[in-house]
Design an enzyme around this catalytic site. Sequence first.
Site, short mmCIF file in Angstrom:
data_model
loop_
_atom_site.label_atom_id
_atom_site.label_comp_id
_atom_site.label_asym_id
_atom_site.label_seq_id
_atom_site.Cartn_x
_atom_site.Cartn_y
_atom_site.Cartn_z
N ASN A 68 -24.71 -5.59 88.54
CA ASN A 68 -24.08 -6.44 88.76
C ASN A 68 -23.41 -6.94 89.98
O ASN A 68 -23.47 -5.93 90.91
CB ASN A 68 -23.16 -6.92 87.39
CG ASN A 68 -22.04 -5.95 87.26
OD1 ASN A 68 -21.34 -5.85 88.22
ND2 ASN A 68 -22.32 -5.08 86.26
N LYS A 119 -12.08 -11.34 72.43
CA LYS A 119 -12.29 -9.79 72.85
C LYS A 119 -11.18 -9.13 72.28
O LYS A 119 -11.10 -8.07 72.01
CB LYS A 119 -12.81 -9.87 74.19
CG LYS A 119 -13.11 -8.62 74.80
CD LYS A 119 -13.67 -8.54 76.23
CE LYS A 119 -14.05 -7.45 76.77
NZ LYS A 119 -14.44 -7.45 78.21
N ASP A 171 -24.18 -4.28 80.12
CA ASP A 171 -24.22 -4.31 78.58
C ASP A 171 -25.28 -3.17 78.02
O ASP A 171 -25.16 -3.00 76.98
CB ASP A 171 -24.23 -5.61 78.08
CG ASP A 171 -22.93 -6.43 78.31
OD1 ASP A 171 -21.76 -5.82 78.16
OD2 ASP A 171 -23.20 -7.84 78.72
N PRO A 198 -22.67 2.11 75.65
CA PRO A 198 -21.36 2.21 74.80
C PRO A 198 -20.34 1.17 75.07
O PRO A 198 -20.25 0.81 76.47
CB PRO A 198 -20.95 3.57 75.13
CG PRO A 198 -21.63 3.93 76.50
CD PRO A 198 -22.89 3.10 76.18
#
Length: 414
Positions: A219, A349, A289, A317
């Site tokens: 990313n 979250k 992810d 994970p």
Amino acid sequence: MSNLAAKRILLGITGGIAAYKSIELIRLFTKAGAEVQVVLTDGAKAFVTDMTLQAISGNPVRSTLLDPSAEAGMGHIELAKWADLIVVAPASADFMARYAQGMANDLLSTLCLATESPVLLAPAMNQAMWRHPATQANANTLADRGVFSVGPADGAQACGDVGPGRMSEPSDIFAYVEQYFHHKVADQVNGTKDLTGQDWVITAGPTMEAIDPVRYISNHSSGKMGFALAQAAQLRGANVTLISGPVNLPAPNGVNLITIKSADDMLAACQQAMTNQADVFIGAAAVADFKMKAINHQKMKKQSNADEMQLTLVKNPDIIATLASQKGAKYIVGFAAETQDVIHYAKDKLARKGLDMIIANDVSRTDIGFNQDQNQVTVLTKEQTWSSELATKNQLAIQLVEHIHTHFKSTLSK
């Protein structure tokens, strides 16, 4: 107002091709409101001129130890007393050797010995010179005496070599100095450090998930926010371990930097760093992810008769949720990088992963977040919400460390 407003910075420039970068460093200091006096060594004169430096700094450039006209005005001892901070950028191997030996055979080395102000070095030299045991011994000697350093960075050098020895970029040196002066950080460095004795573990940057030997999933995270947080916590006395994915940033001064690639590597490094429960964990990394279900051991070939390729991915994970469930730290802080419904997803979250605090930012904005020097965030706990102003990541890091420390202390008192 900048942290550098009205600060007096003496910039020493030694011989080396990186001397040209000091022109930009002076511009950054003066733009932030600092007063800059420049001192050149004889070697530096081969790379930068007095006229250029005087035009940028607004002050005459000094280079001679016993210049009668200069001594009649601001003598070298008075100049040593004048500075709030001495920055030597670039600092050559020769200068570091002379400074470590206590030599005072030019103006700059004399000032560094005569001053009671802090000294910050930005080393710059050939990679072999930096790695040489003599240079490493000199660097360690100076560090033991309380001399700070930024870098050197790793990369291509003017001589064609590749490796450690590049002078840190002016923006990175400026960021360190900016943090140093924030809210009397200089006093904290020399005396009271309210995070002394605390162990902080911070993650930063992206993870890199291999597809085959030449391709990967990643990313746009630059790691700047996590690195800024690590430096801000270290300046307040914390023992900081920074676990980072692949980034192009120099290691923060005084921080234990551990480099990794994949999410699995990052989780293992975090667990190892928190074998003994840490005080604070900050998950600032942008962890991928998903990863490949099976990494191809050979380069995947493009099929001439196929317009599509399918990859089978599995979940990585959940590092921060795992560490929270394992009580790896007494206080756990997460980040939520979202492109929509930022606060809604951040609150979810916070609760779902059992965090103590979450820092949310809108990465859909082009002026903040990934690969930018500025950021603007919202900090959420179960009881409170606080939104920051737009600020540099280094300024914001100082504010966030203060918020985290304040909330952490409150949990300990309950």
